[in-house]
Write an enzyme that holds these catalytic residues in place. Structure first.
Site, PDB file in Angstrom:
ATOM      1  N   ASP A   4     -25.511 -22.454 -45.400  1.00 43.50           N
ATOM      2  CA  ASP A   4     -24.931 -22.641 -44.077  1.00 43.50           C
ATOM      3  C   ASP A   4     -24.522 -24.111 -43.964  1.00 43.50           C
ATOM      4  O   ASP A   4     -25.291 -24.998 -44.367  1.00 43.50           O
ATOM      5  CB  ASP A   4     -25.963 -22.339 -42.983  1.00 43.50           C
ATOM      6  CG  ASP A   4     -26.275 -20.859 -42.844  1.00 43.50           C
ATOM      7  OD1 ASP A   4     -25.816 -20.073 -43.691  1.00 43.50           O
ATOM      8  OD2 ASP A   4     -26.979 -20.499 -41.886  1.00 43.50           O
ATOM      9  N   HIS A  44     -28.119 -21.104 -52.253  1.00 43.74           N
ATOM     10  CA  HIS A  44     -28.039 -19.930 -53.123  1.00 43.74           C
ATOM     11  C   HIS A  44     -26.899 -20.080 -54.129  1.00 43.74           C
ATOM     12  O   HIS A  44     -26.023 -20.934 -53.979  1.00 43.74           O
ATOM     13  CB  HIS A  44     -27.820 -18.684 -52.265  1.00 43.74           C
ATOM     14  CG  HIS A  44     -28.896 -18.446 -51.248  1.00 43.74           C
ATOM     15  ND1 HIS A  44     -29.800 -17.405 -51.350  1.00 43.74           N
ATOM     16  CD2 HIS A  44     -29.232 -19.117 -50.106  1.00 43.74           C
ATOM     17  CE1 HIS A  44     -30.632 -17.448 -50.322  1.00 43.74           C
ATOM     18  NE2 HIS A  44     -30.306 -18.475 -49.554  1.00 43.74           N
ATOM     19  N   SER A  59     -29.234 -31.789 -45.181  1.00 44.33           N
ATOM     20  CA  SER A  59     -28.615 -32.739 -46.094  1.00 44.33           C
ATOM     21  C   SER A  59     -27.206 -32.276 -46.412  1.00 44.33           C
ATOM     22  O   SER A  59     -26.541 -31.692 -45.572  1.00 44.33           O
ATOM     23  CB  SER A  59     -29.449 -32.896 -47.364  1.00 44.33           C
ATOM     24  OG  SER A  59     -29.062 -34.056 -48.050  1.00 44.33           O
TER      25      SER A  59
END
Length: 287
Positions: free
Chosen positions: A100, A156, A258
């Protein structure tokens, strides 16, 4: 109208200056270590209090979280999501977003350089810590994915991958928000980071994900190494890997928020634009 616009601009600049001073002109590494220690304290009561304070400053939404009770602040930062919360796009040949994020600077890798913000270029070789590892991406594409503190912090595999190498580079912990990116030259090359080098299982083409730490974060878990990289990690810093990952498989997590910078070789076109919000599993680029 012109005077009002000028006053608004001056007010925004003052707010940006204050934000920059508050988040960067402080002992960044010391504060990062302190917050790292605090976030690991195992106390459900303290975790609830900390999350309540956190919500005063961010739009933290735990509605998709697999659990609603957390043993520590870090437990909340690294939360898993409910099954099916991030469906994977089924478009053939597409590379998916690994996390995200808000899309930052993106575009072509030209003359071995890319941009962190308008007028602020940096060298891909310096970012990787090795110019030879940057060579496969010359003429390719890059996309900067910024994770805010309230976002889902796990990342991912954007495609079926073979992970070959990780380079850990020690560094600072500047804030990586847009305000700092417009003020600190080569910021991503200054901060602690880990460059994950892999190949697409389909055709062997290279892909790289560079995870950049930031203030209050500086902690990265990589499952392929069963290792936690952080500001006090002693080494080794060149880490050979022989691991495969399927599209959408979890690769690791940040302790808070981050940035991940994705590098693609020539032959891909980005499917996103700067400023766009994207979720893990949505289309990031197409062959």
């Amino acid at each position: 109208m012109k005077r009002a616009a000028m006053l608004m601009r001056d007010r925004l600049l003052q707010q940006e200056d204050l934000n920059f001073l508050l988040t960067n002109r402080i002992p960044r590494l010391a504060l990062t270590r302190l917050v790292g220690w605090y976030s690991r304290i195992e106390s459900p009561l303290l975790a609830r209090f900390s999350i309540a304070v956190w919500r005063l400053f961010t739009r933290l939404d735990l509605g998709e979280a697999k659990r609603q009770r957390f043993s520590s602040l870090q437990d909340c930062f690294t939360r898993e999501l409910k099954e099916g919360a991030r469906p994977l796009a089924s478009e053939p040949g597409a590379l998916l977003s690994p996390c995200d994020a808000i899309v930052g600077a993106c575009g072509a890798v030209e003359r071995g350089q890319v941009f962190q913000a308008k007028g602020f270029p940096y060298s891909v070789g310096e970012l990787f810590g090795d110019a030879a590892r940057a060579a496969p991406f010359l003429g390719g594409q890059f996309v900067t994915l910024r994770l805010t503190s309230a976002m889902y912090h796990r990342f991912h595999a954007p495609a079926d991958l073979t992970i070959e190498h990780v380079t850990h580079i020690a560094g600072d912990t500047w804030n990586v928000n847009p305000i700092a990116l417009k003020r600190v030259e080569r910021l991503f090359c200054r901060n602690e980071r880990a460059a994950i080098h892999a190949r697409l299982a389909e055709d062997g083409r290279p892909i790289a994900l560079v995870a950049v730490a930031a203030i209050l974060v500086a902690s990265l878990r990589l499952h392929c190494l069963d290792l936690l990289l952080h500001v006090d990690y002693p080494g080794p810093h060149e880490l050979p890997v022989d691991a495969s990952a399927q599209k959408g498989q979890e690769l690791g997590w940040f302790q808070q928020g981050s940035t991940i910078i994705v590098f693609l070789p020539p032959g891909f076109a980005l499917a996103v634009a700067s400023g766009q919000h994207i979720r893990m599993g949505e289309v990031l680029a197409r062959a």
